[in-house]
Write a protein that holds these residues in place. Sequence first.
Motif, PDB file in Angstrom:
ATOM      1  N   GLN A 217      14.791  -2.766  11.555  1.00 59.32           N
ATOM      2  CA  GLN A 217      14.374  -4.067  11.051  1.00 59.32           C
ATOM      3  C   GLN A 217      13.186  -3.921  10.105  1.00 59.32           C
ATOM      4  OE1 GLN A 217      13.643  -6.647  14.378  1.00 59.32           O
ATOM      5  NE2 GLN A 217      15.815  -6.826  14.905  1.00 59.32           N
ATOM      6  N   GLY A 218      13.184  -4.723   9.061  1.00 61.68           N
ATOM      7  CA  GLY A 218      12.044  -4.753   8.139  1.00 61.68           C
ATOM      8  C   GLY A 218      12.115  -3.748   7.018  1.00 61.68           C
ATOM      9  N   ILE A 219      13.082  -2.808   7.072  1.00 60.81           N
ATOM     10  CA  ILE A 219      13.207  -1.783   6.050  1.00 60.81           C
ATOM     11  C   ILE A 219      14.447  -2.075   5.200  1.00 60.81           C
ATOM     12  CG2 ILE A 219      13.343   0.683   5.573  1.00 60.81           C
ATOM     13  CD1 ILE A 219      10.825  -0.113   7.045  1.00 60.81           C
ATOM     14  N   SER A 220      14.266  -2.112   3.886  1.00 64.99           N
ATOM     15  CA  SER A 220      15.374  -2.377   2.973  1.00 64.99           C
ATOM     16  C   SER A 220      16.181  -1.111   2.713  1.00 64.99           C
ATOM     17  CB  SER A 220      14.852  -2.936   1.649  1.00 64.99           C
ATOM     18  OG  SER A 220      14.172  -4.159   1.847  1.00 64.99           O
ATOM     19  N   ARG A 221      17.355  -1.280   2.108  1.00 66.01           N
ATOM     20  CA  ARG A 221      18.190  -0.120   1.787  1.00 66.01           C
ATOM     21  C   ARG A 221      17.412   0.857   0.905  1.00 66.01           C
ATOM     22  NH1 ARG A 221      21.896  -0.943  -1.430  1.00 66.01           N
ATOM     23  NH2 ARG A 221      23.354   0.727  -0.798  1.00 66.01           N
ATOM     24  N   GLN A 222      16.772   0.365  -0.139  1.00 65.04           N
ATOM     25  CA  GLN A 222      15.825   1.162  -0.919  1.00 65.04           C
ATOM     26  C   GLN A 222      14.519   0.384  -0.919  1.00 65.04           C
ATOM     27  OE1 GLN A 222      17.078   2.515  -4.802  1.00 65.04           O
ATOM     28  NE2 GLN A 222      14.971   2.932  -5.474  1.00 65.04           N
ATOM     29  N   HIS A 223      13.569   0.836  -0.120  1.00 63.36           N
ATOM     30  CA  HIS A 223      12.388   0.021   0.152  1.00 63.36           C
ATOM     31  C   HIS A 223      11.260   0.306  -0.842  1.00 63.36           C
ATOM     32  CE1 HIS A 223      10.259  -2.538   3.181  1.00 63.36           C
ATOM     33  NE2 HIS A 223       9.224  -2.060   2.510  1.00 63.36           N
ATOM     34  N   CYS A 224      10.875   1.568  -0.985  1.00 71.19           N
ATOM     35  CA  CYS A 224       9.778   1.900  -1.897  1.00 71.19           C
ATOM     36  C   CYS A 224       9.900   3.360  -2.312  1.00 71.19           C
ATOM     37  CB  CYS A 224       8.411   1.636  -1.250  1.00 71.19           C
ATOM     38  SG  CYS A 224       8.043   2.687   0.170  1.00 71.19           S
ATOM     39  N   THR A 225       9.131   3.731  -3.340  1.00 71.18           N
ATOM     40  CA  THR A 225       9.154   5.096  -3.870  1.00 71.18           C
ATOM     41  C   THR A 225       7.728   5.612  -3.991  1.00 71.18           C
ATOM     42  OG1 THR A 225      11.178   4.643  -5.134  1.00 71.18           O
ATOM     43  CG2 THR A 225       9.871   6.554  -5.806  1.00 71.18           C
ATOM     44  N   VAL A 226       7.521   6.848  -3.560  1.00 71.36           N
ATOM     45  CA  VAL A 226       6.236   7.529  -3.716  1.00 71.36           C
ATOM     46  C   VAL A 226       6.433   8.658  -4.725  1.00 71.36           C
ATOM     47  CG1 VAL A 226       4.482   8.947  -2.584  1.00 71.36           C
ATOM     48  CG2 VAL A 226       5.448   6.971  -1.390  1.00 71.36           C
ATOM     49  N   THR A 227       5.620   8.674  -5.759  1.00 68.56           N
ATOM     50  CA  THR A 227       5.705   9.724  -6.779  1.00 68.56           C
ATOM     51  C   THR A 227       4.366  10.441  -6.882  1.00 68.56           C
ATOM     52  OG1 THR A 227       5.121   8.118  -8.522  1.00 68.56           O
ATOM     53  CG2 THR A 227       7.468   8.528  -8.119  1.00 68.56           C
ATOM     54  N   PHE A 228       4.421  11.693  -7.298  1.00 63.50           N
ATOM     55  CA  PHE A 228       3.216  12.520  -7.450  1.00 63.50           C
ATOM     56  C   PHE A 228       3.343  13.284  -8.757  1.00 63.50           C
ATOM     57  CE2 PHE A 228       0.836  16.490  -5.937  1.00 63.50           C
ATOM     58  CZ  PHE A 228      -0.403  15.963  -6.289  1.00 63.50           C
ATOM     59  N   ASP A 229       2.387  13.087  -9.655  1.00 60.59           N
ATOM     60  CA  ASP A 229       2.455  13.741 -10.968  1.00 60.59           C
ATOM     61  C   ASP A 229       1.640  15.024 -11.025  1.00 60.59           C
ATOM     62  OD1 ASP A 229      -0.163  12.891 -11.033  1.00 60.59           O
ATOM     63  OD2 ASP A 229       0.103  11.469 -12.685  1.00 60.59           O
ATOM     64  N   GLY A 230       1.228  15.501  -9.872  1.00 66.24           N
ATOM     65  CA  GLY A 230       0.407  16.705  -9.815  1.00 66.24           C
ATOM     66  C   GLY A 230      -1.061  16.401  -9.669  1.00 66.24           C
ATOM     67  N   ARG A 231      -1.459  15.162  -9.960  1.00 65.17           N
ATOM     68  CA  ARG A 231      -2.856  14.760  -9.825  1.00 65.17           C
ATOM     69  C   ARG A 231      -3.026  13.495  -8.992  1.00 65.17           C
ATOM     70  NH1 ARG A 231      -4.761  14.495 -15.978  1.00 65.17           N
ATOM     71  NH2 ARG A 231      -2.784  13.341 -16.008  1.00 65.17           N
ATOM     72  N   THR A 232      -2.141  12.508  -9.219  1.00 62.66           N
ATOM     73  CA  THR A 232      -2.271  11.204  -8.560  1.00 62.66           C
ATOM     74  C   THR A 232      -0.968  10.838  -7.871  1.00 62.66           C
ATOM     75  OG1 THR A 232      -3.802  10.504 -10.293  1.00 62.66           O
ATOM     76  CG2 THR A 232      -2.906   8.780  -8.856  1.00 62.66           C
ATOM     77  N   VAL A 233      -1.116  10.218  -6.696  1.00 61.43           N
ATOM     78  CA  VAL A 233       0.038   9.721  -5.951  1.00 61.43           C
ATOM     79  C   VAL A 233       0.183   8.226  -6.230  1.00 61.43           C
ATOM     80  CG1 VAL A 233       1.056   9.377  -3.659  1.00 61.43           C
ATOM     81  CG2 VAL A 233      -0.228  11.472  -4.160  1.00 61.43           C
ATOM     82  N   PHE A 234       1.399   7.774  -6.493  1.00 62.07           N
ATOM     83  CA  PHE A 234       1.664   6.362  -6.740  1.00 62.07           C
ATOM     84  C   PHE A 234       2.705   5.848  -5.751  1.00 62.07           C
ATOM     85  CE2 PHE A 234       0.358   8.164 -10.786  1.00 62.07           C
ATOM     86  CZ  PHE A 234      -0.571   7.239 -11.260  1.00 62.07           C
ATOM     87  N   VAL A 235       2.536   4.581  -5.359  1.00 58.69           N
ATOM     88  CA  VAL A 235       3.512   3.911  -4.510  1.00 58.69           C
ATOM     89  C   VAL A 235       4.080   2.734  -5.296  1.00 58.69           C
ATOM     90  CG1 VAL A 235       3.945   2.707  -2.330  1.00 58.69           C
ATOM     91  CG2 VAL A 235       2.256   4.555  -2.431  1.00 58.69           C
ATOM     92  N   CYS A 236       5.403   2.595  -5.277  1.00 56.42           N
ATOM     93  CA  CYS A 236       6.060   1.498  -5.983  1.00 56.42           C
ATOM     94  C   CYS A 236       6.998   0.789  -5.017  1.00 56.42           C
ATOM     95  CB  CYS A 236       6.841   2.022  -7.186  1.00 56.42           C
ATOM     96  SG  CYS A 236       7.760   0.748  -8.074  1.00 56.42           S
ATOM     97  N   ASP A 237       6.812  -0.517  -4.842  1.00 54.42           N
ATOM     98  CA  ASP A 237       7.744  -1.300  -4.031  1.00 54.42           C
ATOM     99  C   ASP A 237       9.011  -1.566  -4.838  1.00 54.42           C
ATOM    100  OD1 ASP A 237       8.161  -3.163  -1.564  1.00 54.42           O
ATOM    101  OD2 ASP A 237       8.665  -4.396  -3.301  1.00 54.42           O
ATOM    102  N   ASP A 238      10.165  -1.225  -4.244  1.00 55.92           N
ATOM    103  CA  ASP A 238      11.436  -1.345  -4.960  1.00 55.92           C
ATOM    104  C   ASP A 238      12.141  -2.662  -4.630  1.00 55.92           C
ATOM    105  OD1 ASP A 238      10.972   1.178  -6.047  1.00 55.92           O
ATOM    106  OD2 ASP A 238      12.056   2.202  -4.433  1.00 55.92           O
TER     107      ASP A 238
END
Length: 430
Positions: free
Chosen positions: A369-390
């Motif tokens: 419950q509460g989790i979507s089929r594609q919920h969010c994405t975490v990316t790392f460019d080698g320096r900074t981590v980003f979170v994106c809600d999908d």
Amino acid sequence: MGGNYNGNTVFYKKAVDSTLTLKDVFSDVFKKHAKQDGERLFVAGTSTTTPNESEMLSGWTKPWLFIRILGIGFGILLLLYILVAQGYGLLASSPFAFIGSFIVPLAVLLFYWEMNIPRNIPLYQVLLVLLVGGVISLIITGLLNSVLSMDNLPVYFAPFVEEPAKLAAAFIFLKKFNKNYILNGILIGGAVGAGFAAIESSGYYLQNGMDTMILRAFDAPGGHVLWAAMYCGMLIAVKGKEDLQFSHLLKTDFLKYFGAAVLLHFIWNTPFSIFSVPFFGDIKFVILIVIGWFILLSVIKKGISQVVNVTAGNQAGAAAGQPAQAQSQMMLCGMTGMYAGQSVPLSAGRLVFGREPSICNIIFPPATQGISRQHCTVTFDGRTVFVCDDNSSNGTFINGQRLAPGAQTPLYPGQQFWLGNKDVMFELRS
């Protein structure tokens, strides 16, 4: 999922996909096992035999020993029944008869111990919890009965003191052992429940004789040893990697399972019957046993999924484009939920969180419950981590702030993000 895992690969995948059945769990009970298999079981859990996280799956085999003990137990019960029927009541009323009170709860407890995939609790410690936890829970029950003046109330009010008493005793051991695995919670809760059931049945045997003891033994797999395992497993699930606190007792997911145990116990004690069946007394008890085990199976599934995901942390990293054993300065650590205790190193790449296996790296069971089929994405460019809600239905949060869908939001070491609510939480560490 890579690896052979002793032939259990399909079993683990079913647990993660939430399609595991009781048949899958008990499929090895009648297979032949070498003497060495039993020897390896009984030395498990010590400081020298507890596997590390990467080896938990590969060294584990499905439960089989408990059924041998259960068979011996029912054999003893049958022998006692025959002795009484043939007029040998003196032998049947000897201390030998108390074995019948203990052996069935002990066999169920042995099943929990065999299901403890982390293999991080030795058998002697489990037996200690059975004896001490059983006594403590009965003492607390007596105190609550006295304080609340419940001794004169109908027996179906007993669950309202006995379940909190078992929970209190189990809480002591769960906090002392400080384990993070759901399967550990099932084992410790089951040990307290088994002790409570065995000692209580011994008392009923002394009061009412052999027939009552045999009846309680056949019903034991669906009683105290089951109910306590259900909610103690969920208590560990809701606490995640945090230290166990009283506040975890107020979590909705825990209260659902605790309430289910109280309800099953209440119906069990109510003085109505459907129709009589041999050994179990009434079909009502058979129905309640089946319902209880299907509820427990849902907790076992969560526990297996948790272990699979902890062990497969390197696999999740590899799916993000990094070598299985690579070390990284950035790491996602599961704080609560099924990924509690898992650390996923980050390298340049992306991790997709959600319920759809075809598009996600960090996968949750379909019924989560509460989790979507594609919920969010975490990316790392080698320096900074980003979170994106999908565009998830229930949102993605960083330190309590809901993210705008589609926006790349930086996540810094020490910050936490969660999916929908704090029951599924991760922390970025460097």
